[in-house]
Design a protein around this motif. Structure first.
Motif, PDB file in Angstrom:
ATOM      1  N   THR A 237      43.220 -10.877  21.644  1.00  0.00           N
ATOM      2  CA  THR A 237      43.878 -10.598  20.363  1.00  0.00           C
ATOM      3  C   THR A 237      43.318  -9.356  19.684  1.00  0.00           C
ATOM      4  OG1 THR A 237      42.368 -12.079  19.196  1.00  0.00           O
ATOM      5  CG2 THR A 237      44.450 -13.023  19.966  1.00  0.00           C
ATOM      6  N   THR A 238      42.039  -9.039  19.917  1.00  0.00           N
ATOM      7  CA  THR A 238      41.476  -7.846  19.277  1.00  0.00           C
ATOM      8  C   THR A 238      42.037  -6.587  19.921  1.00  0.00           C
ATOM      9  OG1 THR A 238      39.495  -8.034  20.650  1.00  0.00           O
ATOM     10  CG2 THR A 238      39.366  -8.928  18.429  1.00  0.00           C
ATOM     11  N   SER A 239      42.278  -6.620  21.235  1.00  0.00           N
ATOM     12  CA  SER A 239      42.931  -5.484  21.890  1.00  0.00           C
ATOM     13  C   SER A 239      44.354  -5.329  21.372  1.00  0.00           C
ATOM     14  CB  SER A 239      42.955  -5.674  23.404  1.00  0.00           C
ATOM     15  OG  SER A 239      41.662  -5.684  23.924  1.00  0.00           O
ATOM     16  N   MET A 240      45.039  -6.462  21.191  1.00  0.00           N
ATOM     17  CA  MET A 240      46.399  -6.424  20.654  1.00  0.00           C
ATOM     18  C   MET A 240      46.404  -5.797  19.265  1.00  0.00           C
ATOM     19  SD  MET A 240      49.619  -7.149  21.091  1.00  0.00           S
ATOM     20  CE  MET A 240      49.937  -8.500  22.208  1.00  0.00           C
ATOM     21  N   ARG A 241      45.460  -6.193  18.436  1.00  0.00           N
ATOM     22  CA  ARG A 241      45.369  -5.644  17.081  1.00  0.00           C
ATOM     23  C   ARG A 241      45.128  -4.140  17.115  1.00  0.00           C
ATOM     24  NH1 ARG A 241      40.551  -6.669  12.816  1.00  0.00           N
ATOM     25  NH2 ARG A 241      41.570  -5.870  10.964  1.00  0.00           N
ATOM     26  N   ALA A 242      44.256  -3.697  18.020  1.00  0.00           N
ATOM     27  CA  ALA A 242      43.954  -2.266  18.127  1.00  0.00           C
ATOM     28  C   ALA A 242      45.193  -1.479  18.533  1.00  0.00           C
ATOM     29  CB  ALA A 242      42.820  -2.040  19.129  1.00  0.00           C
ATOM     30  N   ILE A 243      45.888  -1.931  19.571  1.00  0.00           N
ATOM     31  CA  ILE A 243      47.035  -1.139  20.015  1.00  0.00           C
ATOM     32  C   ILE A 243      48.171  -1.161  18.995  1.00  0.00           C
ATOM     33  CG2 ILE A 243      46.430  -1.268  22.459  1.00  0.00           C
ATOM     34  CD1 ILE A 243      48.573  -3.367  22.859  1.00  0.00           C
ATOM     35  N   GLU A 244      48.341  -2.268  18.295  1.00  0.00           N
ATOM     36  CA  GLU A 244      49.381  -2.327  17.270  1.00  0.00           C
ATOM     37  C   GLU A 244      48.997  -1.511  16.026  1.00  0.00           C
ATOM     38  OE1 GLU A 244      52.508  -3.403  17.350  1.00  0.00           O
ATOM     39  OE2 GLU A 244      52.228  -3.962  19.454  1.00  0.00           O
TER      40      GLU A 244
ATOM     41  N   ARG B 102      57.429   4.437  18.459  1.00  0.00           N
ATOM     42  CA  ARG B 102      56.951   3.210  19.116  1.00  0.00           C
ATOM     43  C   ARG B 102      56.195   3.501  20.403  1.00  0.00           C
ATOM     44  NH1 ARG B 102      59.295  -1.504  16.709  1.00  0.00           N
ATOM     45  NH2 ARG B 102      59.026  -2.713  18.604  1.00  0.00           N
ATOM     46  N   LEU B 103      55.417   4.587  20.389  1.00  0.00           N
ATOM     47  CA  LEU B 103      54.530   4.930  21.488  1.00  0.00           C
ATOM     48  C   LEU B 103      53.089   4.667  21.063  1.00  0.00           C
ATOM     49  CD1 LEU B 103      56.116   8.328  22.582  1.00  0.00           C
ATOM     50  CD2 LEU B 103      56.353   6.110  23.729  1.00  0.00           C
ATOM     51  N   LEU B 104      52.243   4.380  22.049  1.00  0.00           N
ATOM     52  CA  LEU B 104      50.822   4.191  21.765  1.00  0.00           C
ATOM     53  C   LEU B 104      50.177   5.560  21.619  1.00  0.00           C
ATOM     54  CD1 LEU B 104      48.454   2.217  21.468  1.00  0.00           C
ATOM     55  CD2 LEU B 104      48.133   2.377  23.947  1.00  0.00           C
ATOM     56  N   LYS B 105      49.433   5.744  20.532  1.00  0.00           N
ATOM     57  CA  LYS B 105      48.747   7.015  20.271  1.00  0.00           C
ATOM     58  C   LYS B 105      47.265   6.880  20.584  1.00  0.00           C
ATOM     59  CE  LYS B 105      49.546   7.017  15.931  1.00  0.00           C
ATOM     60  NZ  LYS B 105      49.661   7.279  14.506  1.00  0.00           N
ATOM     61  N   PRO B 106      46.666   7.923  21.171  1.00  0.00           N
ATOM     62  CA  PRO B 106      45.200   7.910  21.313  1.00  0.00           C
ATOM     63  C   PRO B 106      44.582   7.886  19.918  1.00  0.00           C
ATOM     64  CG  PRO B 106      46.167   9.844  22.395  1.00  0.00           C
ATOM     65  CD  PRO B 106      47.262   9.143  21.659  1.00  0.00           C
ATOM     66  N   ALA B 107      43.460   7.201  19.763  1.00  0.00           N
ATOM     67  CA  ALA B 107      42.842   7.110  18.436  1.00  0.00           C
ATOM     68  C   ALA B 107      41.382   6.709  18.546  1.00  0.00           C
ATOM     69  CB  ALA B 107      43.589   6.090  17.576  1.00  0.00           C
ATOM     70  N   ASN B 108      40.619   7.145  17.576  1.00  0.00           N
ATOM     71  CA  ASN B 108      39.268   6.656  17.322  1.00  0.00           C
ATOM     72  C   ASN B 108      39.293   6.368  15.828  1.00  0.00           C
ATOM     73  OD1 ASN B 108      36.563   6.215  16.779  1.00  0.00           O
ATOM     74  ND2 ASN B 108      35.858   7.819  18.159  1.00  0.00           N
ATOM     75  N   ASP B 109      39.577   5.146  15.456  1.00  0.00           N
ATOM     76  CA  ASP B 109      39.939   4.843  14.075  1.00  0.00           C
ATOM     77  C   ASP B 109      39.453   3.447  13.690  1.00  0.00           C
ATOM     78  OD1 ASP B 109      41.116   5.283  11.605  1.00  0.00           O
ATOM     79  OD2 ASP B 109      43.121   5.602  12.404  1.00  0.00           O
ATOM     80  N   TRP B 110      39.784   3.057  12.479  1.00  0.00           N
ATOM     81  CA  TRP B 110      39.475   1.722  11.952  1.00  0.00           C
ATOM     82  C   TRP B 110      40.777   1.039  11.588  1.00  0.00           C
ATOM     83  CZ3 TRP B 110      34.504  -0.309  11.117  1.00  0.00           C
ATOM     84  CH2 TRP B 110      33.458   0.567  11.432  1.00  0.00           C
ATOM     85  N   THR B 111      40.811  -0.282  11.735  1.00  0.00           N
ATOM     86  CA  THR B 111      42.000  -1.030  11.346  1.00  0.00           C
ATOM     87  C   THR B 111      41.621  -2.241  10.506  1.00  0.00           C
ATOM     88  OG1 THR B 111      43.999  -2.167  12.077  1.00  0.00           O
ATOM     89  CG2 THR B 111      42.049  -2.412  13.492  1.00  0.00           C
ATOM     90  N   SER B 112      42.453  -2.510   9.522  1.00  0.00           N
ATOM     91  CA  SER B 112      42.346  -3.761   8.773  1.00  0.00           C
ATOM     92  C   SER B 112      43.690  -4.494   8.840  1.00  0.00           C
ATOM     93  CB  SER B 112      41.926  -3.496   7.323  1.00  0.00           C
ATOM     94  OG  SER B 112      42.848  -2.629   6.712  1.00  0.00           O
ATOM     95  N   LYS B 113      44.475  -4.161   9.879  1.00  0.00           N
ATOM     96  CA  LYS B 113      45.796  -4.768  10.062  1.00  0.00           C
ATOM     97  C   LYS B 113      45.655  -6.287  10.259  1.00  0.00           C
ATOM     98  CE  LYS B 113      49.112  -2.718  12.437  1.00  0.00           C
ATOM     99  NZ  LYS B 113      50.232  -2.649  11.542  1.00  0.00           N
ATOM    100  N   PHE B 114      46.441  -7.025   9.515  1.00  0.00           N
ATOM    101  CA  PHE B 114      46.482  -8.481   9.635  1.00  0.00           C
ATOM    102  C   PHE B 114      47.839  -8.839  10.236  1.00  0.00           C
ATOM    103  CE2 PHE B 114      46.815 -12.686   7.082  1.00  0.00           C
ATOM    104  CZ  PHE B 114      46.427 -13.423   8.193  1.00  0.00           C
ATOM    105  N   ILE B 115      47.825  -9.354  11.445  1.00  0.00           N
ATOM    106  CA  ILE B 115      49.051  -9.701  12.158  1.00  0.00           C
ATOM    107  C   ILE B 115      49.254 -11.211  12.074  1.00  0.00           C
ATOM    108  CG2 ILE B 115      50.198  -9.743  14.399  1.00  0.00           C
ATOM    109  CD1 ILE B 115      48.614  -7.192  15.112  1.00  0.00           C
ATOM    110  N   PHE B 116      50.391 -11.604  11.500  1.00  0.00           N
ATOM    111  CA  PHE B 116      50.756 -13.014  11.390  1.00  0.00           C
ATOM    112  C   PHE B 116      52.276 -13.109  11.466  1.00  0.00           C
ATOM    113  CE2 PHE B 116      50.431 -11.241   7.151  1.00  0.00           C
ATOM    114  CZ  PHE B 116      51.574 -11.690   6.514  1.00  0.00           C
ATOM    115  N   PRO B 117      52.817 -14.297  11.763  1.00  0.00           N
ATOM    116  CA  PRO B 117      54.276 -14.419  11.897  1.00  0.00           C
ATOM    117  C   PRO B 117      54.998 -14.145  10.590  1.00  0.00           C
ATOM    118  CG  PRO B 117      53.151 -16.360  12.790  1.00  0.00           C
ATOM    119  CD  PRO B 117      52.121 -15.540  12.066  1.00  0.00           C
TER     120      PRO B 117
END
Length: 154
Positions: free
Chosen positions: A67-74, A81-96
């Protein structure tokens, strides 16, 4: 599981995620939009982005391992809707409900109730389907948490 996938011809590439304690913090609010996720650093190389985008272009499966890999790529999706290269931080909260852009399958452990990890799995696999899988996992005495049994969601 990953070794079996590799034997079947699955190609792998890496995403780096510096996982924090917030990933394991229970959600204590009824309104999920009010939950504050802790930030985690992630790194997606140009090689990884190119490999994933090529697989999606060819309509192949792209499987997030965890799930952490999923969060990173999303957290690193372009407007196209392409995956971008990144060195970044995320606070994305994924829920239904959540509209996933990159992966179309996922390998994940069985996570604790009220965790953001379980919510991410439910967003991907569908709440009812995931809850049924969890009922079976409890009945069959599957091992839960980070070093427990895993499931493949297609």
């Amino acid at each position: 599981l990953m070794m079996r996938m590799e034997i079947k011809g699955v190609n792998f590439t890496e995403v780096t995620v510096h996982n924090g304690l917030g990933a394991f913090r229970a959600v204590e609010v009824e309104d999920l939009t009010k939950h504050k996720m802790d930030s985690e650093q992630f790194i997606i190389s140009e090689k990884t982005a190119a490999m994933v985008n090529k697989a999606n272009e060819k309509k192949k499966r792209v499987c997030a391992i965890g799930t952490t890999s999923m969060r990173a790529i999303e957290s690193s999706v372009s407007a196209g809707r392409l995956l971008k290269p990144a060195n970044d931080w995320t606070s994305k909260f994924i829920f239904p409900p959540f509209d996933f852009s990159i992966a179309n399958c996922m390998v994940t452990n069985f996570h604790t109730p009220e965790s953001t990890l379980l919510m991410r799995v439910a967003a991907f696999g569908g709440y009812d389907f995931v809850m049924e899988a969890y009922k079976i996992a409890v009945k069959e005495k599957y091992r839960f948490y980070s070093y427990g049994d895993a499931m493949l969601i297609l």
